[in-house]
Design a protein around this motif. Structure first.
Motif, PDB file in Angstrom:
ATOM      1  N   ASN A 160      13.682  -5.945 -52.992  1.00 16.64           N
ATOM      2  CA  ASN A 160      14.591  -6.251 -54.089  1.00 16.64           C
ATOM      3  C   ASN A 160      15.058  -4.923 -54.664  1.00 16.64           C
ATOM      4  OD1 ASN A 160      13.975  -8.990 -53.750  1.00 16.64           O
ATOM      5  ND2 ASN A 160      12.252  -8.842 -55.166  1.00 16.64           N
ATOM      6  N   PHE A 169      17.594  -2.625 -57.467  1.00 19.77           N
ATOM      7  CA  PHE A 169      18.119  -2.640 -58.825  1.00 19.77           C
ATOM      8  C   PHE A 169      18.824  -1.324 -59.130  1.00 19.77           C
ATOM      9  CE2 PHE A 169      15.490  -6.282 -60.110  1.00 19.77           C
ATOM     10  CZ  PHE A 169      14.452  -6.201 -59.203  1.00 19.77           C
ATOM     11  N   TYR A 218      19.701   0.602 -62.784  1.00 20.58           N
ATOM     12  CA  TYR A 218      19.579   0.616 -64.233  1.00 20.58           C
ATOM     13  C   TYR A 218      20.422   1.755 -64.782  1.00 20.58           C
ATOM     14  CZ  TYR A 218      15.572  -2.598 -64.366  1.00 20.58           C
ATOM     15  OH  TYR A 218      14.742  -3.692 -64.264  1.00 20.58           O
ATOM     16  N   HIS A 270      17.249   2.997 -74.252  1.00 18.39           N
ATOM     17  CA  HIS A 270      16.341   2.559 -73.200  1.00 18.39           C
ATOM     18  C   HIS A 270      17.138   2.131 -71.964  1.00 18.39           C
ATOM     19  CE1 HIS A 270      17.538  -1.066 -75.400  1.00 18.39           C
ATOM     20  NE2 HIS A 270      17.303  -1.738 -74.283  1.00 18.39           N
ATOM     21  N   LEU A 271      16.425   1.853 -70.893  1.00 13.45           N
ATOM     22  CA  LEU A 271      17.071   1.433 -69.655  1.00 13.45           C
ATOM     23  C   LEU A 271      17.583   0.002 -69.769  1.00 13.45           C
ATOM     24  CD1 LEU A 271      15.192   3.818 -68.646  1.00 13.45           C
ATOM     25  CD2 LEU A 271      15.330   2.698 -66.425  1.00 13.45           C
ATOM     26  N   LEU A 320      19.621  -3.085 -67.338  1.00 16.97           N
ATOM     27  CA  LEU A 320      19.951  -3.471 -65.971  1.00 16.97           C
ATOM     28  C   LEU A 320      21.468  -3.541 -65.774  1.00 16.97           C
ATOM     29  CD1 LEU A 320      18.692  -4.480 -63.270  1.00 16.97           C
ATOM     30  CD2 LEU A 320      19.215  -6.784 -64.088  1.00 16.97           C
ATOM     31  N   PHE A 380      18.682  -9.474 -54.575  1.00 17.02           N
ATOM     32  CA  PHE A 380      17.492 -10.120 -54.037  1.00 17.02           C
ATOM     33  C   PHE A 380      17.736 -10.630 -52.621  1.00 17.02           C
ATOM     34  CE2 PHE A 380      15.507  -9.199 -57.680  1.00 17.02           C
ATOM     35  CZ  PHE A 380      15.396 -10.121 -58.708  1.00 17.02           C
ATOM     36  N   ASP A 400      19.093  -8.243 -76.226  1.00 12.62           N
ATOM     37  CA  ASP A 400      17.963  -7.460 -75.725  1.00 12.62           C
ATOM     38  C   ASP A 400      16.671  -8.267 -75.745  1.00 12.62           C
ATOM     39  OD1 ASP A 400      18.986  -4.248 -77.120  1.00 12.62           O
ATOM     40  OD2 ASP A 400      19.517  -5.292 -75.277  1.00 12.62           O
ATOM     41  N   TYR A 455       4.128 -10.084 -66.858  1.00 16.34           N
ATOM     42  CA  TYR A 455       3.883  -8.706 -66.447  1.00 16.34           C
ATOM     43  C   TYR A 455       4.314  -7.724 -67.528  1.00 16.34           C
ATOM     44  CZ  TYR A 455       3.596 -10.750 -61.772  1.00 16.34           C
ATOM     45  OH  TYR A 455       3.256 -11.518 -60.689  1.00 16.34           O
ATOM     46  N   TYR A 492       4.282  -3.274 -68.276  1.00 19.05           N
ATOM     47  CA  TYR A 492       4.179  -1.986 -67.588  1.00 19.05           C
ATOM     48  C   TYR A 492       4.289  -0.848 -68.599  1.00 19.05           C
ATOM     49  CZ  TYR A 492       6.115  -5.205 -64.082  1.00 19.05           C
ATOM     50  OH  TYR A 492       6.369  -6.289 -63.286  1.00 19.05           O
ATOM     51  N   PRO A 519       8.405 -14.314 -60.389  1.00 18.56           N
ATOM     52  CA  PRO A 519       7.872 -12.979 -60.683  1.00 18.56           C
ATOM     53  C   PRO A 519       8.816 -11.872 -60.255  1.00 18.56           C
ATOM     54  CG  PRO A 519       6.925 -13.760 -58.658  1.00 18.56           C
ATOM     55  CD  PRO A 519       7.830 -14.856 -59.164  1.00 18.56           C
ATOM     56  N   TYR A 520       9.968 -12.235 -59.697  1.00 21.98           N
ATOM     57  CA  TYR A 520      10.856 -11.234 -59.137  1.00 21.98           C
ATOM     58  C   TYR A 520      11.992 -10.866 -60.071  1.00 21.98           C
ATOM     59  CZ  TYR A 520       8.381 -12.336 -54.885  1.00 21.98           C
ATOM     60  OH  TYR A 520       7.399 -12.527 -53.962  1.00 21.98           O
ATOM     61  N   ASN A 521      11.922 -11.317 -61.290  1.00 16.60           N
ATOM     62  CA  ASN A 521      12.960 -10.941 -62.238  1.00 16.60           C
ATOM     63  C   ASN A 521      12.941  -9.451 -62.503  1.00 16.60           C
ATOM     64  OD1 ASN A 521      13.894 -13.518 -62.556  1.00 16.60           O
ATOM     65  ND2 ASN A 521      12.682 -13.947 -64.367  1.00 16.60           N
ATOM     66  N   GLU A 522      14.055  -8.995 -63.001  1.00 17.82           N
ATOM     67  CA  GLU A 522      14.140  -7.591 -63.342  1.00 17.82           C
ATOM     68  C   GLU A 522      13.204  -7.262 -64.494  1.00 17.82           C
ATOM     69  OE1 GLU A 522      16.515  -9.836 -63.669  1.00 17.82           O
ATOM     70  OE2 GLU A 522      17.573  -9.621 -65.578  1.00 17.82           O
ATOM     71  N   GLN A 523      12.938  -5.998 -64.642  1.00 11.63           N
ATOM     72  CA  GLN A 523      12.123  -5.546 -65.762  1.00 11.63           C
ATOM     73  C   GLN A 523      13.026  -5.229 -66.955  1.00 11.63           C
ATOM     74  OE1 GLN A 523       9.343  -2.456 -64.702  1.00 11.63           O
ATOM     75  NE2 GLN A 523       8.678  -3.550 -62.861  1.00 11.63           N
ATOM     76  N   PHE A 524      12.558  -5.584 -68.132  1.00 11.05           N
ATOM     77  CA  PHE A 524      13.253  -5.290 -69.374  1.00 11.05           C
ATOM     78  C   PHE A 524      12.472  -4.212 -70.118  1.00 11.05           C
ATOM     79  CE2 PHE A 524      16.180  -8.761 -69.089  1.00 11.05           C
ATOM     80  CZ  PHE A 524      15.500  -9.730 -68.376  1.00 11.05           C
ATOM     81  N   PHE A 525      13.202  -3.262 -70.648  1.00  5.88           N
ATOM     82  CA  PHE A 525      12.548  -2.090 -71.206  1.00  5.88           C
ATOM     83  C   PHE A 525      12.575  -2.075 -72.721  1.00  5.88           C
ATOM     84  CE2 PHE A 525      11.424   0.615 -67.661  1.00  5.88           C
ATOM     85  CZ  PHE A 525      12.039  -0.041 -66.620  1.00  5.88           C
TER      86      PHE A 525
END
Lengths: 114, 115
Positions: free
Chosen positions: A32, A34, A36, A43-44, A46, A51, B1, B31, B33, B100-106
């Motif tokens: 997958n 991405f 950003y 902040h970062l 998307l 996918f 956000d 999740y 991080y 579980p494959y969604n993007e990460q949000f910061f």
């Protein structure tokens, strides 16, 4: 372990110029991908993600990226940049061993001049 | 956000002191991080969590520990801060129960300076 290369560290463009930022990853299996963006002091966020399916992905603010599996690449493009696109751009790939983890490239700083 | 807050947003501390950074989410994401961002290195994963009390190391975990006693909170601790840990620290979340494959949000980041 996965690795991600962004070959352009600093790019300077004039407004209305076309943009292409390179991203290559090392893992040859299912990934997958991405992009950003990080605006100064923020902040970062998307821009877009891939996918599966159509390898040409469209994101926000007119950005798009093309997944080329044979080249392990996921380059970011925009036909005409604006001054407000000045930011740092990061390519990221999910870790094939643990789908929840991302490996980031070192980033490309884009400066758009008026 | 996404509902992610980090505290403190800025901190200056001295070498050898313990430091704890907090990440709080209101999204009920599984999740969480912790990354550090340094010029020329992009973002590097320090630790991550895949559930309450379930954590694992990232690529730059030496000198850091984490804890997650509640879904919404993920703490990063520098047991004895060193100057090499001067950095901007970002928390991220991802993964609702459906995928579980969604993007990460910061989160907004914490700028830490170790003198």
């Amino acid at each position: 372990a996965q690795s991600v290369s962004q070959h352009n560290h600093h790019v300077i463009l004039s407004e209305a110029a076309s943009l292409e930022l390179g991203c290559n990853y090392s893992y040859g299996g299912t990934v997958n991908l991405f992009w950003y963006v990080q605006y100064p002091g923020q902040h970062l966020q998307l821009l877009l993600k891939y996918f599966s399916g159509d390898p040409l992905v469209k994101g926000i603010k007119g950005f798009e990226a093309e997944f080329i599996k044979s080249k392990f690449s996921f380059n970011l493009r925009k036909p005409s940049v604006q001054w407000s696109d000045t930011a740092e751009y990061f390519c990221a790939v999910n870790d094939p061993g643990t789908a929840s983890k991302l490996t980031f490239g070192t980033g490309t700083r884009l400066q758009v001049t008026l | 956000d996404a509902g992610i807050t980090q505290s403190p947003r800025h901190k200056v501390t001295e070498t050898g002191t313990p430091v704890t950074l907090r990440c709080h989410q209101t999204e009920n994401h599984r999740y969480m991080y912790w990354y550090r961002q340094d010029p020329g290195h992009g973002l590097r994963l320090i630790h991550y969590s895949y559930g309450v009390k379930d954590t694992d190391k990232g690529e730059v975990s030496d000198g850091y520990s984490v804890s997650r006693s509640k879904t919404e909170d993920f703490l990063l601790t520098l047991e004895s801060a060193t100057s090499s840990q001067t950095s901007v620290y970002f928390c991220a979340i991802s993964g609702d129960r459906a995928s579980p494959y969604n993007e990460q949000f910061f989160g907004p980041g914490t700028r830490l300076t170790v003198l």
